[in-house]
Write a protein that holds these residues in place. Structure first.
Motif, PDB file in Angstrom:
ATOM      1  N   GLY A  89      -3.986  29.097  16.821  1.00  0.00           N
ATOM      2  CA  GLY A  89      -3.595  29.278  18.305  1.00  0.00           C
ATOM      3  C   GLY A  89      -3.998  27.874  18.794  1.00  0.00           C
ATOM      4  N   ALA A  90      -4.549  27.984  20.281  1.00  0.00           N
ATOM      5  CA  ALA A  90      -5.487  26.760  20.272  1.00  0.00           C
ATOM      6  C   ALA A  90      -6.901  26.049  20.432  1.00  0.00           C
ATOM      7  CB  ALA A  90      -4.724  25.764  21.795  1.00  0.00           C
ATOM      8  N   GLN A  91      -7.125  27.158  19.412  1.00  0.00           N
ATOM      9  CA  GLN A  91      -8.978  27.122  19.275  1.00  0.00           C
ATOM     10  C   GLN A  91      -8.825  27.354  17.755  1.00  0.00           C
ATOM     11  OE1 GLN A  91     -11.144  28.599  22.511  1.00  0.00           O
ATOM     12  NE2 GLN A  91      -9.359  28.094  23.809  1.00  0.00           N
ATOM     13  N   ALA A  92      -8.605  26.816  16.919  1.00  0.00           N
ATOM     14  CA  ALA A  92      -9.082  28.061  15.591  1.00  0.00           C
ATOM     15  C   ALA A  92      -8.143  27.215  14.918  1.00  0.00           C
ATOM     16  CB  ALA A  92      -8.711  29.402  15.807  1.00  0.00           C
ATOM     17  N   PHE A  93      -7.854  27.038  13.422  1.00  0.00           N
ATOM     18  CA  PHE A  93      -7.471  26.874  12.428  1.00  0.00           C
ATOM     19  C   PHE A  93      -8.011  27.472  11.218  1.00  0.00           C
ATOM     20  CE2 PHE A  93      -9.787  22.903  13.262  1.00  0.00           C
ATOM     21  CZ  PHE A  93     -10.544  22.827  12.235  1.00  0.00           C
ATOM     22  N   PHE A  94      -6.808  27.196   9.694  1.00  0.00           N
ATOM     23  CA  PHE A  94      -7.181  28.426   9.089  1.00  0.00           C
ATOM     24  C   PHE A  94      -7.295  26.206   7.225  1.00  0.00           C
ATOM     25  CE2 PHE A  94      -5.207  32.072   9.908  1.00  0.00           C
ATOM     26  CZ  PHE A  94      -6.348  32.644   9.503  1.00  0.00           C
ATOM     27  N   VAL A  95      -8.125  26.003   6.929  1.00  0.00           N
ATOM     28  CA  VAL A  95      -8.168  25.629   5.913  1.00  0.00           C
ATOM     29  C   VAL A  95      -9.029  26.066   4.377  1.00  0.00           C
ATOM     30  CG1 VAL A  95      -9.572  23.712   7.544  1.00  0.00           C
ATOM     31  CG2 VAL A  95     -10.787  25.395   6.272  1.00  0.00           C
ATOM     32  N   GLU A  96      -8.482  24.757   3.378  1.00  0.00           N
ATOM     33  CA  GLU A  96      -8.197  25.209   2.588  1.00  0.00           C
ATOM     34  C   GLU A  96      -9.579  24.895   2.045  1.00  0.00           C
ATOM     35  OE1 GLU A  96      -6.383  23.218  -1.559  1.00  0.00           O
ATOM     36  OE2 GLU A  96      -5.110  23.192  -0.026  1.00  0.00           O
ATOM     37  N   VAL A  97     -10.233  25.812   0.925  1.00  0.00           N
ATOM     38  CA  VAL A  97     -11.551  25.801   0.587  1.00  0.00           C
ATOM     39  C   VAL A  97     -11.603  26.447  -0.615  1.00  0.00           C
ATOM     40  CG1 VAL A  97     -14.138  26.309   1.330  1.00  0.00           C
ATOM     41  CG2 VAL A  97     -12.646  25.810   3.048  1.00  0.00           C
ATOM     42  N   PRO A  98     -12.075  25.725  -1.317  1.00  0.00           N
ATOM     43  CA  PRO A  98     -12.000  26.231  -3.233  1.00  0.00           C
ATOM     44  C   PRO A  98     -13.550  27.045  -3.460  1.00  0.00           C
ATOM     45  CG  PRO A  98     -12.434  23.584  -2.561  1.00  0.00           C
ATOM     46  CD  PRO A  98     -12.133  24.323  -1.384  1.00  0.00           C
TER      47      PRO A  98
END
Length: 179
Positions: A89-98
């Motif tokens: 969406g416009a207000q969230a995202f996924f990031v890579e976290v070890p």
């Protein structure tokens, strides 16, 4: 010939106390330098922390954060060098976290949304914010406020927790990242 004793014996008797005195003197000097360096470091850190609320965020290493994100309840933290994997969406995202079996969810807070910060896929970001437990009611609130579509709600509720960004710094976009 009369023997008056060895001159080396007198000098040898003072050698041990002089050597001990020299070691104590050098050790004291190094301790004094160490103490002065610590007080200077603390003064710099205290001045930096006084500049604003976000500057007081505790910096957490990404692998330490990934081991247990919920270990920081109600604490303002900063996690650096997170790779954006996909937008939700416009207000969230996924990031890579070890240390996380799947990508970790980051939700833009109201301040960040008001600043119109754009986060492209493939970018490296630093996030300052708070960790919250994900619940169905939280996801419903995001859908109701327009921050998340009903189709993306399914992706969000699979997250155990999320990082709500009070501030975000987009360091750079990777190759082929759309912006």
């Amino acid at each position: 010939m009369v023997s008056f004793g060895s001159r080396r014996g007198v000098a040898g008797g003072l050698a041990l106390p002089l050597m001990v005195f020299a070691f104590v003197l050098v050790g004291g000097f190094l301790a004094w330098l160490n103490q002065r360096a610590r007080s200077e470091e603390l003064a710099v850190v205290e001045d930096f922390a006084g500049e604003g609320d976000l500057a007081a965020a505790r910096v957490v290493l990404t692998d330490v954060f990934g081991a247990d994100p919920l270990a920081y309840p109600d604490a303002l933290i900063q996690v650096n060098r997170l790779l954006v994997q996909s937008l939700v969406g416009a207000q969230a995202f996924f990031v890579e976290v070890p240390g996380q079996p799947s990508p970790y969810l980051v939700k833009l807070g109201p301040e960040v949304v008001a600043d119109s910060v754009a986060v492209p896929n493939g970018a490296t970001v630093s996030v300052i914010g708070y960790v919250h437990q994900m619940t169905d009611s939280v996801a419903d609130d995001w859908v109701a406020s327009g921050g998340l579509s009903e189709g993306n709600r399914v992706l969000a509720i699979f997250a155990e927790s999320f990082l709500e960004a009070a501030d975000i710094i987009v360091a750079g976009a990777g190759p082929g990242a759309g912006g």
